[in-house]
Write a protein that holds these residues in place. Structure first.
Motif, PDB file in Angstrom:
ATOM      1  N   VAL A  38       0.845  -1.198   0.000  1.00 25.69           N
ATOM      2  CA  VAL A  38       0.000   0.000   0.000  1.00 25.69           C
ATOM      3  C   VAL A  38       0.883   1.251   0.000  1.00 25.69           C
ATOM      4  CG1 VAL A  38      -1.735   1.316   1.284  1.00 25.69           C
ATOM      5  CG2 VAL A  38      -1.970  -1.171   1.065  1.00 25.69           C
ATOM      6  N   ILE A  39       1.956   1.217   0.753  1.00 23.53           N
ATOM      7  CA  ILE A  39       2.888   2.350   0.778  1.00 23.53           C
ATOM      8  C   ILE A  39       3.491   2.579  -0.609  1.00 23.53           C
ATOM      9  CG2 ILE A  39       5.137   3.109   1.670  1.00 23.53           C
ATOM     10  CD1 ILE A  39       4.256   1.815   4.376  1.00 23.53           C
ATOM     11  N   GLU A  42       0.865   4.317  -2.573  1.00 22.08           N
ATOM     12  CA  GLU A  42       0.788   5.701  -2.086  1.00 22.08           C
ATOM     13  C   GLU A  42       1.943   6.546  -2.615  1.00 22.08           C
ATOM     14  OE1 GLU A  42      -1.347   4.922   2.265  1.00 22.08           O
ATOM     15  OE2 GLU A  42       0.837   4.894   2.112  1.00 22.08           O
ATOM     16  N   SER A  43       3.119   5.969  -2.619  1.00 20.86           N
ATOM     17  CA  SER A  43       4.300   6.676  -3.116  1.00 20.86           C
ATOM     18  C   SER A  43       4.155   7.022  -4.597  1.00 20.86           C
ATOM     19  CB  SER A  43       5.548   5.820  -2.880  1.00 20.86           C
ATOM     20  OG  SER A  43       6.668   6.407  -3.474  1.00 20.86           O
ATOM     21  N   TYR A  45       1.363   7.376  -6.209  1.00 21.28           N
ATOM     22  CA  TYR A  45       0.339   8.414  -6.326  1.00 21.28           C
ATOM     23  C   TYR A  45       0.916   9.789  -5.964  1.00 21.28           C
ATOM     24  CZ  TYR A  45      -3.729  11.276  -5.972  1.00 21.28           C
ATOM     25  OH  TYR A  45      -4.603  12.319  -6.149  1.00 21.28           O
ATOM     26  N   ALA A  46       1.728   9.844  -4.924  1.00 24.91           N
ATOM     27  CA  ALA A  46       2.353  11.121  -4.527  1.00 24.91           C
ATOM     28  C   ALA A  46       3.206  11.672  -5.671  1.00 24.91           C
ATOM     29  CB  ALA A  46       3.193  10.932  -3.268  1.00 24.91           C
ATOM     30  N   LEU A 113      -6.899   8.597  -7.049  1.00 22.47           N
ATOM     31  CA  LEU A 113      -6.971   8.730  -5.593  1.00 22.47           C
ATOM     32  C   LEU A 113      -8.084   7.844  -5.028  1.00 22.47           C
ATOM     33  CD1 LEU A 113      -6.065   9.987  -2.940  1.00 22.47           C
ATOM     34  CD2 LEU A 113      -7.553  11.945  -3.449  1.00 22.47           C
ATOM     35  N   LEU A 116      -6.758   4.388  -4.737  1.00 26.49           N
ATOM     36  CA  LEU A 116      -5.877   4.307  -3.571  1.00 26.49           C
ATOM     37  C   LEU A 116      -6.681   4.272  -2.270  1.00 26.49           C
ATOM     38  CD1 LEU A 116      -3.189   4.414  -2.057  1.00 26.49           C
ATOM     39  CD2 LEU A 116      -3.144   6.888  -2.478  1.00 26.49           C
ATOM     40  N   GLU A 117      -7.654   5.148  -2.144  1.00 25.57           N
ATOM     41  CA  GLU A 117      -8.447   5.194  -0.912  1.00 25.57           C
ATOM     42  C   GLU A 117      -9.229   3.906  -0.686  1.00 25.57           C
ATOM     43  OE1 GLU A 117     -10.596   8.855  -1.477  1.00 25.57           O
ATOM     44  OE2 GLU A 117      -9.022  10.021  -0.478  1.00 25.57           O
ATOM     45  N   ARG A 120      -6.745   1.346   0.520  1.00 23.82           N
ATOM     46  CA  ARG A 120      -6.446   1.624   1.935  1.00 23.82           C
ATOM     47  C   ARG A 120      -7.565   1.124   2.844  1.00 23.82           C
ATOM     48  NH1 ARG A 120      -5.023   7.856   1.175  1.00 23.82           N
ATOM     49  NH2 ARG A 120      -2.772   7.774   0.947  1.00 23.82           N
TER      50      ARG A 120
END
Length: 149
Positions: A38-39, A42-43, A45-46, A113, A116-117, A120
């Motif tokens: 997941v990280i 997230e990375s 996506y950032a 997003l 991703l959400e 999560r």
């Protein structure tokens, strides 16, 4: 690609293939991704957000690919992971033929997003739905540009 005449058929095939495996992959990831995976998503996506803010098309393409690859990897399914090479070609081709791609990239960030959400939240149905919306956005843009029927 042999000729521009084949482009609509190839793009249509790409769109169909994405609809088959990407939403289902996102659903699997919502069920089974590790915290580390997941990280990684997230990375990626950032990096997409950063590229959008800077207007950096090259970074945007790389970050978008990284996002989708991280999802395939997080399925923990070696067969689905093997689609990374095909997906790499797909995303590169879509970026190269879609007009105003930075504007479209920014407009589609919300859909990414949402994927991703949902991952999560460990919500497979929402992840599948969000990935379908991500793909629908691109499909609509290709249709608007008369790249596919």
């Amino acid at each position: 690609m042999d000729s521009k005449a084949q482009m609509p058929g190839i793009l249509q095939s790409i769109d169909e293939a994405r609809r088959v495996f990407e939403p289902a992959s996102a659903a699997l990831v919502a069920k089974r991704a590790t915290r580390r995976q997941v990280i990684e998503i997230e990375s990626a996506y950032a990096k997409m957000e950063e590229a959008a803010e800077k207007g950096d098309a090259t970074s945007a393409i790389l970050a978008d690919r990284e996002f989708h690859f991280a999802i395939l990897k997080a399925t923990n399914n070696p067969i689905l992971e093997a689609f990374d090479t095909a997906l790499d070609s797909v995303l590169g081709l879509l970026f190269s033929v879609t007009a105003n791609h930075m504007e479209n990239f920014r407009a589609n960030l919300g859909n990414h997003l949402a994927v991703l959400e949902a991952i999560r939240a460990k919500d497979p149905e929402a992840a599948e739905r969000a990935m379908s919306e991500t793909i629908n956005f691109t499909t609509t843009k290709m249709k608007d540009a008369k790249l596919i029927g």
